[in-house]
Structures are given as C-alpha cells and as structure tokens.
Design an enzyme around this catalytic site. Structure first.
Site, PDB file in Angstrom:
ATOM      1  N   CYS A   1       0.866  -1.178   0.000  1.00 17.05           N
ATOM      2  CA  CYS A   1       0.000   0.000   0.000  1.00 17.05           C
ATOM      3  C   CYS A   1       0.903   1.229   0.000  1.00 17.05           C
ATOM      4  O   CYS A   1       1.718   1.403   0.914  1.00 17.05           O
ATOM      5  CB  CYS A   1      -0.905  -0.003   1.230  1.00 17.05           C
TER       6      CYS A   1
ATOM      7  N   CYS B   1      -5.324   6.599  -2.874  1.00 13.54           N
ATOM      8  CA  CYS B   1      -4.672   5.309  -3.098  1.00 13.54           C
ATOM      9  C   CYS B   1      -3.321   5.576  -3.743  1.00 13.54           C
ATOM     10  O   CYS B   1      -3.252   6.046  -4.886  1.00 13.54           O
ATOM     11  CB  CYS B   1      -5.522   4.413  -3.994  1.00 13.54           C
TER      12      CYS B   1
END
Length: 281
Positions: A74, A213
């Site tokens: 991530c 994101c």
C-alpha cells in the site's frame, strides 16, 4: 496493545508493532476485520503490522485490508509506516521496508512529508478495455511489484461531478472483471490540467471508494506517462483526501523508477481495549 492511527491523504490505517506484541500471524486477518470496522471499533481502511525483517530490510510491513484480506503493498500506507519507523527509532531518515510485493524504500523529506519508491510495474497493458452491461469502456491494466498489485485505469469525463452511486456500481463490475486474474483496484481519472489529474479509486479489500490510493496514483501516472499525456515529473494527483505527487523515470518505454510523495498525519496513539477482539488462534 499499543496502536497508532495515521492517514496519508485521507487513506487511514492502524499500526501495530509486532516486535513488541508478538501476535501470531494467523490471527492478524481477524484483528484487521475487528479493529478496522468503523462503527464497532476504531475504524480504518487497513491494518499495518510492523514485524521482524527477513530480507535485510529495516523491518517488515504486513498489510491487511479492512476485510482481513492481505494486500501486497500500500503506497500511502508505506509512507505512513516510514514515518512510524523513523519516529519509533526503527530506521533512519532513509529506510528499507520489506513488503509482500517486494522491497520499498522510503525517505523523510519534512516532519510530515514522506517519499517512497513504489514497486516497479511488472505488467502494463495499455489496451485492456472492459465490457460492462453491453457498453465498452477504455481501460489499461497495471500490476506493481511481484506478486503484483492489480490496478485498472479508466478515464472518466467530468469525474468530479459523476454520480457516485452509478460510479460505484460500475467500479464493482470492473473490480471483478473476468480478464483480471486477481480482481483489480479500479482507478477512475480525468486530466484536469497540465500534469494534473483528478482520481477516484475503488479499492478491493475495502470494496468502496477510499480517500486516496498511492499505488493507484502510481498506476494512473504510469499509464499517462507511457501514453505521452503527462511529463512523468511532479505530476499532481488530486483525490478526495488531498494531493499526491508522482515522479516517473523511464528508459526505452519501460518504467525504471516510480516515486510517490505525499503528506502523513498521526491522528492518535493509544491502547486497544476492544472487548470483541479475539487474540486466540
């Protein structure tokens, strides 16, 4: 257990230090599902667990989505955990983090601003259009790292004003599209200026839009750079939670370096007392 809650441009995470807590890896998916539930517990998009390195890094980052599924990596989480690692004395201003998708390097720029080198694109398909309910949508497909983090990159006109419910339904269908072997995060984008992009990302494992994101922005800018639509240097990506900056280096049409820069925020530090959390195997 001691926890930190952090966010990177609104993408929020809980951090546990397993160098101190010694939780069995087998229970971490349940810990993520319990603690990330926003109404019943602390709430977050994902759980990051700091663990002992096994590949020569400063430490290992285990990442779990809010539904308990393991994520390969991530980007926003990596920036946050780099700040955590620096402030906890686990690493210096430049550090090496082991992730499931490979080694990620991070650098402290200011107290709150961190830059990470994202995993290299291992799969790039610029022409991967999808057909949903009889309509064809232009799409590119990118995987970062190995095993790859899968991203669908879809242009969307007037994205800021798009009906969110309709966009969510479309995203769900693309997320499970038959041509994407692992499913995909779905990144809708619109070029809104020179080297400026607006983006909304529907994340698998969260199964909804998140505020930002990091790997999604990297995937979008990878596609736009290879197509010659952005310069690849200092590309600004605006998302619901703020702005991220992507820098791309390429050689002969191949991406050699992909960097993500953005803010971090330590929201709170505390002790987990959730009585519904089961820590037994």
């Amino acid at each position: 257990m001691e926890f930190w809650k952090m966010n990177g441009a609104g993408n929020d995470f809980l951090i546990l230090n397993n160098l101190e807590e010694h939780l069995p890896v087998e229970i971490l998916p349940q810990v993520a599902r319990t603690l990330c539930e926003r109404h019943m517990s602390i709430g977050a998009d994902g759980l990051m667990v700091v663990d002992a390195p096994t590949q020569g890094g400063d430490y290992k980052m285990r990442f779990y989505n809010s539904d308990g599924s393991m994520g390969e990596m991530c980007g926003n989480g990596a920036r946050c955990i780099c700040r955590y690692g620096y402030e906890k004395g686990l690493a210096s201003e430049t550090q090496t983090v082991e992730t499931t998708a490979g080694i990620v390097t991070g650098r402290r720029i200011t107290e709150r601003l961190y830059r990470v080198r994202l995993n290299d694109p291992t799969t790039v398909k610029l022409g991967a259009s999808v057909e949903v309910d009889g309509a064809e949508y232009p799409c590119a497909y990118v995987e970062l790292g190995d095993p790859g983090i899968p991203h669908a990159v879809v242009p969307c006109h007037d994205l800021k004003n798009a009906d969110e419910n309709q966009l969510r339904e479309l995203a769900r269908k693309i997320r499970w599209y038959r041509d994407f072997p692992k499913g995909a995060n779905v990144n809708f984008y619109e070029l809104i200026g020179e080297d400026t992009v607006y983006e909304r990302t529907f994340e698998r494992g969260v199964e909804d839009f998140t505020y930002a994101c990091g790997t999604g922005t990297g995937s979008v800018v990878t596609v736009l750079t290879l197509r010659g639509q952005v310069s690849g240097h200092g590309v600004k990506v605006d998302m619901t939670g703020g702005q991220l900056i992507i820098d791309v280096e390429q050689n002969s049409g191949r991406i050699t370096d992909l960097f993500l820069t953005g803010p971090t925020n330590i929201v709170c530090k505390g002790e987990v007392t959730d009585e519904d959390l089961r820590l037994a195997k």
